[in-house]
Write a protein that holds these residues in place. Sequence first.
Motif, PDB file in Angstrom:
ATOM      1  N   ASP A   1     -29.300  57.607  35.688  1.00  0.00           N
ATOM      2  CA  ASP A   1     -28.416  56.480  35.355  1.00  0.00           C
ATOM      3  C   ASP A   1     -27.703  56.710  34.031  1.00  0.00           C
ATOM      4  O   ASP A   1     -26.516  56.425  33.882  1.00  0.00           O
TER       5      ASP A   1
ATOM      6  N   ALA B   1     -26.965  59.544  32.625  1.00  0.00           N
ATOM      7  CA  ALA B   1     -25.933  60.560  32.807  1.00  0.00           C
ATOM      8  C   ALA B   1     -24.692  59.940  33.449  1.00  0.00           C
ATOM      9  O   ALA B   1     -23.565  60.159  32.996  1.00  0.00           O
ATOM     10  N   LYS B   2     -24.927  59.114  34.471  1.00  0.00           N
ATOM     11  CA  LYS B   2     -23.807  58.496  35.172  1.00  0.00           C
ATOM     12  C   LYS B   2     -23.047  57.552  34.244  1.00  0.00           C
ATOM     13  O   LYS B   2     -21.831  57.523  34.199  1.00  0.00           O
TER      14      LYS B   2
ATOM     15  N   PHE C   1     -22.879  57.624  31.069  1.00  0.00           N
ATOM     16  CA  PHE C   1     -22.157  58.349  30.032  1.00  0.00           C
ATOM     17  C   PHE C   1     -20.745  58.667  30.485  1.00  0.00           C
ATOM     18  O   PHE C   1     -19.783  58.546  29.738  1.00  0.00           O
ATOM     19  N   LYS C   2     -20.645  59.047  31.748  1.00  0.00           N
ATOM     20  CA  LYS C   2     -19.330  59.384  32.276  1.00  0.00           C
ATOM     21  C   LYS C   2     -18.412  58.179  32.249  1.00  0.00           C
ATOM     22  O   LYS C   2     -17.240  58.265  31.923  1.00  0.00           O
ATOM     23  N   LYS C   3     -18.963  57.034  32.602  1.00  0.00           N
ATOM     24  CA  LYS C   3     -18.140  55.814  32.622  1.00  0.00           C
ATOM     25  C   LYS C   3     -18.042  55.182  31.247  1.00  0.00           C
ATOM     26  O   LYS C   3     -17.347  54.192  31.062  1.00  0.00           O
ATOM     27  N   ASN C   4     -18.817  55.744  30.304  1.00  0.00           N
ATOM     28  CA  ASN C   4     -18.805  55.226  28.945  1.00  0.00           C
ATOM     29  C   ASN C   4     -19.273  53.774  28.871  1.00  0.00           C
ATOM     30  O   ASN C   4     -18.745  52.971  28.105  1.00  0.00           O
ATOM     31  N   LYS C   5     -20.221  53.443  29.686  1.00  0.00           N
ATOM     32  CA  LYS C   5     -20.695  52.053  29.696  1.00  0.00           C
ATOM     33  C   LYS C   5     -22.208  52.083  29.853  1.00  0.00           C
ATOM     34  O   LYS C   5     -22.746  52.058  30.940  1.00  0.00           O
TER      35      LYS C   5
END
Lengths: 170, 119, 626
Positions: free
Chosen positions: C463, C465-466, C468-472
Motif C-alpha cells: 500500500d 508503495a502504491k 507513494f506513486k499517487k503521492n497520497k
Amino acid sequence: MQKIIKIIISFIFLFVISIFYISLTRDTNYNTSSLINKETPEFKIISFNDSNYYTRDDIKNNYTLINFWASWCAPCRIEHPILMKLSQTKNLVILGINFKDKEPQAKTFLSELGNPYDLLAKDKNGKHSVKFGIYGIPESILINKELMIIQKFVGPLSDDDYNNIIKIIE
Amino acid sequence: MKLNLLLLLFIFFSKFSFAAENTVDPNLIHKNLRCLVCQGQSISDSNSDFAQTIKLVVKDLIDEGKSEDEIYEFMSDKYGDWIVFKPQFNTQNSLLWILPYIALIFGGFFIFSFLKKRQ
Amino acid sequence: MLSNLGNILLFLNVILSLSIIYTANRNLKISGGIDKNIFQLSLIQSTSIIICFFVLVAAFIVSDFSLIAVYQNSHSLKPLFYKIAGTWGNHEGSLLLWAIILAIFSFLFLVYNKDHPKKFRLLTLIIQNILILGFLFFILFNSNPFSKISPIPSEGLGLNPILQDPALAIHPPLLYVGFVGASIYFSAAIASLISNYSERSFSLSIKNWVLISWCFQTLGILVGSIWAYYELGWGGFWFWDPVENASLLPWFAMTALFHSLIVFEKRNLFYFWVIILCLITFTLSVTGTFLVRSGILNSVHTFASDPTRGIYILIFLSLMIFGSIFLLFQKYKKENYDLNRNSKETFILVNNWFMMFYLITVLLGTIYPIFTDALTDNKISVGPPFYNAIIFPVVVVFLLFMALGPKTKWIKNKFENIRIYFLILAGATSLNLAIIFFFKSYSLLSNFIIISALFLIISSLMDIAKAFKKNKIDFARIISHTSFGFLVLFIGLNSIFSLEKDYNIKLGETKKFENYSIQLKNLDLKNYKNYQAIIGKLEIKNLNSNQINILNPEIRIYNKPKTLTYEAAIKTSLIKDYYLTMSNIDRSDYYNIKFQKKPLMAWIWISVIMIVVGGLIRLFSNAKNN
C-alpha cells in the motif's frame, strides 16, 4: 418484537448487576471443600520411625483425624494443645503426618509439647499431602468409620473446631 | 507475494510434521495450574512449598503415563476447579465456551443483513 | 492542617459542580451564547481540584502521617520520587486523579467545541458534572484521602516494594487519562441523544477525545506489561489477569469506536452504533474499576479492596447503565443500511465485529467465575488457556481482513479482484480450522498467526508503495496497521522460540541444557537503605559461540513493610532477552533458578509504541485541519 428485545436487554443488565451485588457480600477466601463427602483416597505412607507402612486398613473401624504438621510451622504450635486434648477422647484415632520436616527437629517438637498422635507417619517430600488436597499446613481431615471424609480444617484447629469434633464422634 | 506465502506455508508445515510427538510437557501443565497459596500466580511462577509439591506430583503422574487432561482432572478432584486455569467444557461452563462464538456468528449475520442484496 | 485544606477544597468542588449544573441548566432556557460565568466556573473547578491534588502530594512529600492515606502508603525514608508517586498509587489518591481528569476534560471540551450547538455543549457539561459529583461524593463519604488518624503515628507503614518502580509510577496516570477520558464522550453521547444532535458534525466534537484516550490507554497498557515483565519475575508480559482484562476491555471499545467514527463522519452512517460504543466504553471503565476495587476478583495485582466501596461503585454503575439504556430506548430509531460488500464501510464494520468479539470473550472470561461462584458455589479459574484457545484462531481471520480493508474505497469499490482475495481468505480459514482440528496443536496455530501477520505487513507495505506513486499517503493508518501486524508477528515468534529452564542449584554447581551452560558462581549479601539483598552471580555460556553473559538476579528483603521480593536479571538485546530469576527454597541450601530466553522482546514494546505513534499522527493532522 422491539419491545421484547428491550425487555431482554434490561433483564440481562439487571441480572449481571444483581450477581455483582450478591458476590460483594460473599466470602472470597478459597477453601478446598471438594473432598468433603468423598471416600478417603488410597494411601500407603511410611511411619515416622521407618518401621512400617500405614494404609486405609489402619484407620478403619473408628473416627480418624489426619493432622498434617511440621516443626517449622508456627501455627502448628498454636493448635497443639487442642490436639493434646483430642488425644484424651476415646473412639478417635489421630494420625499425624509430619510434613517436609527434619527428623531431629520433629522429635524435639514432640518431646517439648507432647505427642498426641496414635499413629505417626512422615511425608518427606510432601507428595502424600496432594492426595488429601492439602495446600498449606496445619490442615486436618476428619474421617468417619466408613472412610468418608466428613470435615476439613484449614489452618490451626480452634476451640470451636474441638467442640465440633467431639459432637460428631459422640 | 503469493509465492512467498506458499513457501512459508511449506516451511511451517514441514517443520510440524516432524515435531508431532506425543509427550506431555510438565512446564505447560505447571503454567496451567494455579498456585493456591500465592496471589494469582501459576505453579510454574511460584516457588512456594505448595508449588514444589505439586511439581513433584505432576512429574510422578506424567511418569505413570497420565495425559494432560487426566492430570488436570486429578488436580481439580483434589483441590476443586479453581486450581485449573483452563475451565473444563461441561454444562456449567458451556456458556463460557460457546457464547463468544455465538456472538461472532450473530455479528457476522448482522453485518450481512446490512449488505446490498444484489450488486 | 493539610487535611482540613484538602477537605475544604473537596467541598468547594462539590459546590462548584452544583453551581455549574445550575447555571448551565438556566442558560439552556435563554437564547444567545453560553454564559461567560460557566467558562469561569469550569476553569475554577479544574484549578481547585488540581490544587486539592497538590495538597495531597504535599502531604505525601512532608510525610504528614496524620492522614490515613499517607500513613498507610508512605514512609519517611522513602525516596522523594516514590513519595510523590505514592499519591496516586493507592485507592483514595487515585480517585482524586480521576476527579482531576473528569474536571479538566469537562473544561477543555467546553472550550474547544465552539462550533457545535449550544444545547449539546451545555448538556455535555451538565452530564459530565453529574459524573464529577458522583465521584466527589464517593471520595468524600467513602474514600477520603484526607481522612485523619489519631493519635498521629510517628512513622508510616511504607509502600509495597514491588510498587516502588518508575514504570508503575507513571502507569496509573496514563491509564486513567485513557479510561477516565472516555467519560467525556459518554457525556457527549448522552447530550447528543437528549438534544437530538445526530448530524455528522457530532463526530468532529468527539473524535479527537477518542483518539487521545485511546493513545493514553494503549501506552498505559504497554507500561503495565513492561512492569509486569521485569518486576513480577515470571518472564511473561500478559497474564489475562482480571486487572489486565479490565484495562483491555475499554481499549477494544475505543478501537471499535474510532473506526466507526470515520464512517459516521464520512458517510453519516451508524449514528446509534457510535453512540452505543461511546456509552459502552466508559461503562466498561467503571465496570473494570468495580471489579478491581471491590475485591470480588482474585488478582495478581493486589489493590487493597473492601466491599463498601464495591456497593458505591455498583450503584454508580447501575445508574449509568440504566440511565443510558432508558434514554437509548426512548430515542432509538431503526436505521436501514444498504452497504456495498466491497466498500470501506463494510470493512470498518468488520473491524467492529471482531472488536466486539474480543470484548465479549474477555468480558465473559473475566466475570464468568463470579457467576459460577454466586449461582453454583463452584469457583472456577479462567486463565490463559481459555483466551488463547478462543481468541487466537479468530485473530488470524481478523488480520487478513485488516490487510484487505484499507485497500477498498468508500461507497463502492471498483476493484473487482477483491473476490479473489475473499476466496483465498475463505480457503485459508477453512484450511486453518481443519488443521487445528486434526493436529490439535497450538503452535500450529501460532504459525498461522505468523502467516496472517506477514500477510498484513506485506500488503500494508505494498500500500505504501502504491500510495507513494499517487503521492497520497495516510501515514497514521499505515503505521498503526503495519505495527499491529508486527506486534502479532513478534508475539507469535516469541511464543514459539522462547526457551525456559527451571533448576534447583547449589553454589558452584553447573547445569547444561541445549547449547547453554549455567553456573551459580557467587552469592553476595548486601545491605541497602531500606532492604537487604542476596545477589546471585550466574554465568550463562553459549556453548556454540562461547559467548558469556553474567546475570545478577536478586532476592530482596524489605524492611517496611517486611516483604520478600525477587528481582529478575534481564539482559536485553535487539534479538533476544536473557531473563533470570532466583528464589530461595525454604529449609534448604538450594536456590531455584529459572532461566528464559525470550526472542524479540524489545520489538514487542517497539511495535506497541509505533501503534501509538500512528494514533498521535492522526491526532496532529486532525488538529491541523481544524
